[in-house]
Every structure is written in C-alpha cells, then in structure tokens.
Motif scaffolding. Sequence first.
Motif, mmCIF file in Angstrom:
data_model
loop_
_atom_site.group_PDB
_atom_site.id
_atom_site.type_symbol
_atom_site.label_atom_id
_atom_site.label_comp_id
_atom_site.label_asym_id
_atom_site.label_seq_id
_atom_site.Cartn_x
_atom_site.Cartn_y
_atom_site.Cartn_z
ATOM 1 N N TRP A 108 -0.576 25.386 -16.089
ATOM 2 C CA TRP A 108 -1.250 24.914 -17.293
ATOM 3 C C TRP A 108 -2.110 23.714 -16.928
ATOM 4 N N ALA A 109 -3.354 23.711 -17.397
ATOM 5 C CA ALA A 109 -4.242 22.563 -17.218
ATOM 6 C C ALA A 109 -4.346 21.843 -18.562
ATOM 7 N N TYR A 110 -4.302 20.524 -18.524
ATOM 8 C CA TYR A 110 -4.272 19.692 -19.730
ATOM 9 C C TYR A 110 -5.631 19.018 -19.920
ATOM 10 N N PHE A 111 -6.249 19.305 -21.060
ATOM 11 C CA PHE A 111 -7.556 18.742 -21.392
ATOM 12 C C PHE A 111 -7.457 17.912 -22.668
ATOM 13 N N VAL A 112 -8.295 16.893 -22.752
ATOM 14 C CA VAL A 112 -8.338 16.025 -23.923
ATOM 15 C C VAL A 112 -9.795 15.799 -24.307
ATOM 16 N N THR A 113 -9.991 15.160 -25.451
ATOM 17 C CA THR A 113 -11.343 14.741 -25.815
ATOM 18 C C THR A 113 -11.376 13.227 -25.914
ATOM 19 N N ASN A 114 -12.518 12.677 -25.568
ATOM 20 C CA ASN A 114 -12.831 11.268 -25.758
ATOM 21 C C ASN A 114 -14.324 11.232 -26.002
ATOM 22 N N PHE A 115 -14.704 11.187 -27.273
ATOM 23 C CA PHE A 115 -16.104 11.332 -27.627
ATOM 24 C C PHE A 115 -16.965 10.148 -27.212
ATOM 25 N N GLN A 116 -16.358 9.068 -26.727
ATOM 26 C CA GLN A 116 -17.123 7.957 -26.159
ATOM 27 C C GLN A 116 -17.585 8.301 -24.747
ATOM 28 N N LEU A 117 -16.867 9.229 -24.093
ATOM 29 C CA LEU A 117 -17.196 9.603 -22.715
ATOM 30 C C LEU A 117 -17.930 10.929 -22.609
ATOM 31 N N SER A 118 -17.631 11.853 -23.513
ATOM 32 C CA SER A 118 -18.165 13.205 -23.390
ATOM 33 C C SER A 118 -18.161 13.897 -24.752
ATOM 34 N N LYS A 119 -19.012 14.896 -24.898
ATOM 35 C CA LYS A 119 -19.068 15.680 -26.139
ATOM 36 C C LYS A 119 -18.095 16.852 -26.130
ATOM 37 N N GLY A 120 -17.420 17.068 -25.011
ATOM 38 C CA GLY A 120 -16.522 18.221 -24.905
ATOM 39 C C GLY A 120 -15.202 17.869 -24.256
ATOM 40 N N TRP A 121 -14.584 18.889 -23.693
ATOM 41 C CA TRP A 121 -13.281 18.745 -23.048
ATOM 42 C C TRP A 121 -13.383 17.937 -21.762
ATOM 43 N N ILE A 122 -12.338 17.156 -21.487
ATOM 44 C CA ILE A 122 -12.206 16.400 -20.240
ATOM 45 C C ILE A 122 -10.835 16.735 -19.662
ATOM 46 N N LEU A 123 -10.775 17.097 -18.379
ATOM 47 C CA LEU A 123 -9.486 17.319 -17.727
ATOM 48 C C LEU A 123 -8.747 15.987 -17.715
ATOM 49 N N SER A 124 -7.544 15.959 -18.275
ATOM 50 C CA SER A 124 -6.813 14.708 -18.424
ATOM 51 C C SER A 124 -6.422 14.130 -17.069
ATOM 52 N N GLY A 125 -6.542 12.830 -16.977
ATOM 53 C CA GLY A 125 -6.151 12.127 -15.763
ATOM 54 C C GLY A 125 -4.712 11.638 -15.810
ATOM 55 N N GLN A 126 -4.009 11.931 -16.910
ATOM 56 C CA GLN A 126 -2.602 11.539 -17.015
ATOM 57 C C GLN A 126 -1.825 12.648 -17.713
ATOM 58 N N GLY A 127 -0.526 12.589 -17.581
ATOM 59 C CA GLY A 127 0.322 13.609 -18.175
ATOM 60 C C GLY A 127 0.438 13.465 -19.681
ATOM 61 N N ALA A 128 0.820 14.555 -20.325
ATOM 62 C CA ALA A 128 0.905 14.591 -21.785
ATOM 63 C C ALA A 128 1.968 13.641 -22.329
ATOM 64 N N ALA A 129 3.027 13.388 -21.581
ATOM 65 C CA ALA A 129 4.096 12.510 -22.069
ATOM 66 C C ALA A 129 3.647 11.056 -22.160
ATOM 67 N N SER A 130 2.603 10.691 -21.422
ATOM 68 C CA SER A 130 2.134 9.302 -21.462
ATOM 69 C C SER A 130 0.765 9.153 -22.129
ATOM 70 N N HIS A 131 0.123 10.258 -22.478
ATOM 71 C CA HIS A 131 -1.193 10.189 -23.123
ATOM 72 C C HIS A 131 -1.045 10.112 -24.640
ATOM 73 N N ILE A 132 -1.712 9.144 -25.259
ATOM 74 C CA ILE A 132 -1.716 9.002 -26.714
ATOM 75 C C ILE A 132 -3.049 9.579 -27.217
ATOM 76 N N PRO A 133 -3.001 10.666 -27.985
ATOM 77 C CA PRO A 133 -4.234 11.298 -28.458
ATOM 78 C C PRO A 133 -5.047 10.387 -29.376
ATOM 79 N N ASP A 134 -6.363 10.533 -29.302
ATOM 80 C CA ASP A 134 -7.255 9.809 -30.203
ATOM 81 C C ASP A 134 -7.183 10.406 -31.600
ATOM 82 N N CYS A 135 -7.319 9.553 -32.601
ATOM 83 C CA CYS A 135 -7.373 10.031 -33.975
ATOM 84 C C CYS A 135 -8.636 10.876 -34.141
#
Length: 163
Positions: A108-135
């Motif tokens: 499984w590959a884990y992707f997140v969004t951060n609209f300050q950095l990109s308009k689309g998906w970003i491959l997460s640089g950290q694991g899901a247990a430590s990543h806090i999703p953006d509102c």
Amino acid sequence: MRFRIVAAVALITLAIVAPSSPVEANPPISKSVTLVIDYGKASALKTKVANLTDVPEKASGWDLFGLAGMKVQGTQQYPTGFVCRIAAWPPAKKQDCADTPTFKEGHWAYFVTNFQLSKGWILSGQGAASHIPDCGGYEGWSWVAGGQANQPPRFKVDLRACK
C-alpha cells in the motif's frame, strides 16, 4: 475577628461567582477529511471514498480507518507503522502480514494532500500513525501490485475550504 469576617465574605463571594460545573475553556475542534482507498486495477474492487466529518483535531491518518468503519491491519513487525491490509485486501493467501512485504509482493502506498505545496496527491513522507491530516484535505491509499511503481489513488482531489 476582623480577619475571620473578611475570610468568610471572600468564601461566600467565591461560592456565588464560581460556576457550579466545570466549563470547557477550549472545546474540541473537529474537521472534515476525505479518506480514499484505491485497490488497484487488477483487484476489480471499486475505489472506496469516505467523507468524514467531525474528525478530532489530533486524529492521525491511521485513526481515519476506524472513523470510516474500515478495518486496517499492520504487519506483525510494525502493527501501526506499516499498513499490510485494508478491508481484507490483499487476501491473506497473497500476503500473510508477518513482515514488511517485498517489492514483488506489492504494498500500500500512502498519499496525502497539502494544497500549499501541490494541487494533487503527494506521496507521504511519514507514516499514517504520525501524520495529522489537514482540515478539508484528503488521505489516500493506493494498492501497488508487485513490481509496479507507486501511483496515487485514481480519484481527483479538489481544493476546498476547511469545514
């Protein structure tokens, strides 16, 4: 005597002014997040999309599975650090989850969004247990078949306001 009267007046004043029940100074903040699970083309399973509201402010990407009512399983080696199976995919006969799968087995590959950095998906640089999703953000999981390159979930993300 005068001290006793002043002390009694102070206690009576506190009893009248102080609230009878505790008041929460900072009520918990919640947010909306969308969880996307793409099982890959070869699975023939439909992509699942869970629009979650009232997500606790400090909830991690791993916590979203429980909020969405999806079962997630880590490896025996890393029970909450490496996702092995989401909603029974891949089947146990293909992957036993005893250890981190090899490139040939798929993962499984884990992707997140951060609209300050990109308009689309970003491959997460950290694991899901430590990543806090953006509102207002998206958290995505994409099944990568053995020997294949990571691909983001097949789901278009849209910039949206935090709710």
